[in-house]
Design a protein around this motif. Structure first.
Motif, short mmCIF file in Angstrom:
data_model
loop_
_atom_site.label_atom_id
_atom_site.label_comp_id
_atom_site.label_asym_id
_atom_site.label_seq_id
_atom_site.Cartn_x
_atom_site.Cartn_y
_atom_site.Cartn_z
N LEU A 21 0.72 -1.19 0.14
CA LEU A 21 -0.05 0.14 -0.10
C LEU A 21 0.90 1.18 0.10
CD1 LEU A 21 -2.62 -1.01 2.62
CD2 LEU A 21 -3.00 -0.76 -0.03
N GLY A 22 2.17 1.18 0.73
CA GLY A 22 2.84 2.41 0.96
C GLY A 22 3.49 2.77 -0.58
N ALA A 89 17.02 4.87 -2.54
CA ALA A 89 16.43 5.76 -1.19
C ALA A 89 15.57 4.34 -0.53
CB ALA A 89 15.41 6.74 -1.85
N TRP A 90 15.80 4.38 0.81
CA TRP A 90 14.97 3.73 1.35
C TRP A 90 14.10 4.46 2.38
CZ3 TRP A 90 18.32 -0.59 4.37
CH2 TRP A 90 18.88 -1.59 3.32
N GLY A 91 12.93 3.77 2.35
CA GLY A 91 11.82 4.27 3.14
C GLY A 91 10.92 3.30 4.01
N GLY A 92 10.00 3.51 5.00
CA GLY A 92 9.20 2.62 5.48
C GLY A 92 9.51 2.85 6.81
N ALA A 93 8.68 2.09 7.75
CA ALA A 93 8.71 1.98 9.15
C ALA A 93 10.20 1.85 9.69
CB ALA A 93 7.84 1.09 9.97
N MET A 94 10.91 0.68 9.34
CA MET A 94 11.92 0.53 9.83
C MET A 94 13.30 1.40 9.45
SD MET A 94 15.10 -0.87 9.60
CE MET A 94 15.69 -1.44 7.80
N PHE A 113 11.94 9.23 5.99
CA PHE A 113 11.31 8.98 6.94
C PHE A 113 9.94 9.40 7.23
CE2 PHE A 113 13.75 12.60 8.45
CZ PHE A 113 13.11 13.36 9.03
N SER A 114 8.78 8.92 7.77
CA SER A 114 7.62 9.12 7.82
C SER A 114 6.96 8.94 6.28
CB SER A 114 7.20 10.50 8.20
OG SER A 114 5.89 10.80 8.44
N GLU A 115 6.02 9.58 5.85
CA GLU A 115 5.17 9.42 4.58
C GLU A 115 6.29 9.95 3.41
OE1 GLU A 115 0.71 10.41 5.43
OE2 GLU A 115 2.02 11.97 5.42
N GLY A 116 6.02 9.05 2.38
CA GLY A 116 7.28 9.28 1.36
C GLY A 116 6.58 9.98 0.19
N TYR A 186 -6.39 -5.96 0.48
CA TYR A 186 -6.29 -4.75 1.37
C TYR A 186 -6.45 -3.50 0.95
CZ TYR A 186 -4.64 -8.59 4.69
OH TYR A 186 -4.74 -9.71 5.43
N MET A 187 -6.81 -2.44 1.69
CA MET A 187 -6.84 -1.07 1.46
C MET A 187 -6.50 -0.44 2.66
SD MET A 187 -10.24 -0.30 -1.04
CE MET A 187 -10.24 1.33 -0.66
N TYR A 188 -6.34 1.16 2.44
CA TYR A 188 -6.24 1.94 3.54
C TYR A 188 -7.25 2.82 3.51
CZ TYR A 188 -3.97 6.11 1.68
OH TYR A 188 -3.61 7.14 0.97
N SER A 189 -7.88 3.51 4.83
CA SER A 189 -8.80 4.43 4.65
C SER A 189 -8.50 5.55 5.71
CB SER A 189 -10.23 3.91 4.88
OG SER A 189 -10.45 3.57 6.41
#
Length: 487
Positions: A21-22, A89-94, A113-116, A186-189
């Motif tokens: 999703l990200g 470039a890396w992103g995501g929680a970790m 970091f945070s939203e990309g 899966y989705m996000y709202s």
């Protein structure tokens, strides 16, 4: 610019596969502003990444890491990309929570970091020479041998995010049999959660905020998935589906107005909805609801800042059962300093709660969380010194370093007993068909391990058998421990 987004392989994983999703959100935004985007999910396909890079010729590669699971694959891809001069470039929680250890690796150029979405947009401008790297918020990088971190970017209004462009992935590969659905996705709202649990990364990653995506966007996306792919179920992966009942009512009303006959699942908190609210959700199509209970000990509940009304736990699941919504209540055992008495309280609640599914996880200290920081500060937990060491970190399915005062074998037996109990439970789901959870678990597992080809089918199939044997052994071979906890 050609932008290659990669979801690295997590290796063997016995859970059903999530659509990324990200990366989908980032890719949809970058396409919207004119970039040529390719998304590769190596949890689904094991195509030759060197060939993909050679054919696509990306100007930058973005890799998403939600945990340490995908580190080995991410490091391998980054090393190759770096060797041919492509910035990574890396992103995501970790990476967001451990940007320094990531950037100490010579093959990682940037960490978002945070939203990309908007950070990636501006990073591309840096790579193209149209922007100063110091002006890009929520970006970490190396400069003159030092690791630099720019200020945080304010959270985006989710109304500014595009409708997800599902042409970036092969949607059919993510459709699953799940809780009565034949084609669930899966989705996000929404994003984030207003709570401050001491074991959760939400404090660091989302700063205890919750942002709701406009319901009209969600409905439009749902309608596209139903009309295009025949989707009949959606699991909203939000940490917390809604914080206001008005948003839940509005969503249910829109579902009915658009004649979308789908089933959906949500994640919520005990005490938020009344029985009448749950009935409204059921009438709109809600068929499962997930709750993080986390502990049966009132004392431990205060320590982890769970802050739910303990007295409403059992009545909530009785109401859900009466209405017909399949309920999931998750627990964690083995918190730092947790005692046998406290774990026993969790076991007692697990035995009396009427939730259909009760997954039990081993505690794992997650960087950036309060419990992690306390464990490191006290010397009880030694943080990983580099990415290679971090890639060996054990996830919550298996017991790693035991920071509790409960014997490790006890923790393994407790978790295995409840896994076995749910797997063999005739009426684990709110359905007239018996043993549906066991059947769907097998189907989902087969779906996950058949995506990567015949060689991986046998390798992952063997590992799945080992997992099954592990659960069977620990749930049957220790009668004294089972008697100790009255299992």
């Amino acid at each position: 610019m050609n932008v290659l987004l990669i979801n690295p392989s997590t290796g063997y994983y016995n859970r059903a596969l999530f659509n990324p999703l990200g990366l989908l959100s980032i890719g949809s935004h970058l396409r919207r502003i004119g970039h040529n985007v390719k998304l590769v999910d190596r949890c689904i396909t094991r195509d030759n990444y060197k060939k993909t890079i050679a054919e696509f010729k990306p100007g930058i590669i973005g890799i998403s890491l939600m945990s340490s699971r995908g580190l080995k694959d991410a490091m391998k891809i980054s090393a190759y990309a770096h060797s041919i001069g492509i910035p990574v470039a890396w992103g995501g929680a970790m990476p967001s929570m451990q940007h320094e250890i990531c950037l100490e690796n010579e093959n990682v150029d940037y960490v978002m970091f945070s939203e990309g979405e908007f950070t990636f947009e501006e990073l591309i401008e840096v790579v193209e020479g149209r922007r100063d790297v110091h002006s890009v918020l929520s970006l970490c990088y190396k400069e003159n041998g030092k690791i630099c971190r720019n200020p945080d970017r304010p959270f985006a209004d989710l109304a500014d995010m595009p409708i997800t462009d599902y042409s970036l992935i092969d949607v059919e590969k993510y459709l699953q049999h799940y809780l009565g659905c034949e084609k669930m996705i899966y989705m996000y709202s929404s994003k984030g959660c207003p709570c401050s649990c001491t074991f959760c990364t939400n404090n660091y990653f989302h700063k205890c905020t919750h942002r709701k995506r406009p319901n009209e966007y969600v409905i439009k996306e749902l309608k596209y998935l139903v009309d295009t792919y025949g989707v009949d179920g959606v699991y909203f992966s939000d940490e917390l589906w809604v914080t206001r009942k008005e948003d839940a009512r509005d969503f249910c009303r829109r579902l009915k107005e658009n004649d979308l006959h789908i089933h959906f699942g949500i994640q919520c908190r005990v005490g938020m909805f009344t029985k009448e609210d749950f009935q409204m959700l059921y009438d709109a199509g809600c068929r499962w609801a997930f709750f993080g209970i986390e502990t049966g000990s009132r004392e431990m509940q205060k320590r982890i800042h769970k802050n739910i009304n303990y007295d409403k736990i059992i009545p909530t699941f009785e109401e859900l059962k009466e209405i017909g919504i399949t309920s999931l209540a998750s627990f964690i055992i083995g918190y730092p300093g947790e005692t046998v008495e406290q774990v026993s309280e969790t076991v007692e609640l697990l035995k009396h709660i009427s939730a259909n599914l009760t997954p039990v996880y081993h505690f794992t200290p997650l960087p950036g969380t309060q419990l992690y920081n306390e464990a490191v500060a006290s010397g009880k937990y030694k943080p990983e010194k580099d990415l290679k060491e971090l890639s060996k970190q054990i996830a919550t399915e298996t017991l790693g370093q035991n920071l509790s005062n409960v014997p490790s074998t006890d923790l393994k037996v407790i978790r295995a007993c409840f896994e076995w109990r749910v797997f063999t439970k005739r009426d684990a789901l709110e359905t007239e068909k018996p043993f549906q959870f066991a059947i769907q678990t097998v189907i989902s597992g087969l779906h996950a391990i058949t995506q990567k080809g015949p060689i991986f089918f046998f390798i992952d199939g063997f590992r799945a058998f080992k997992d099954f044997s592990y659960v069977f052994w620990y749930s049957h071979a220790y009668p004294k421990i089972k008697k100790k906890y009255k299992l």
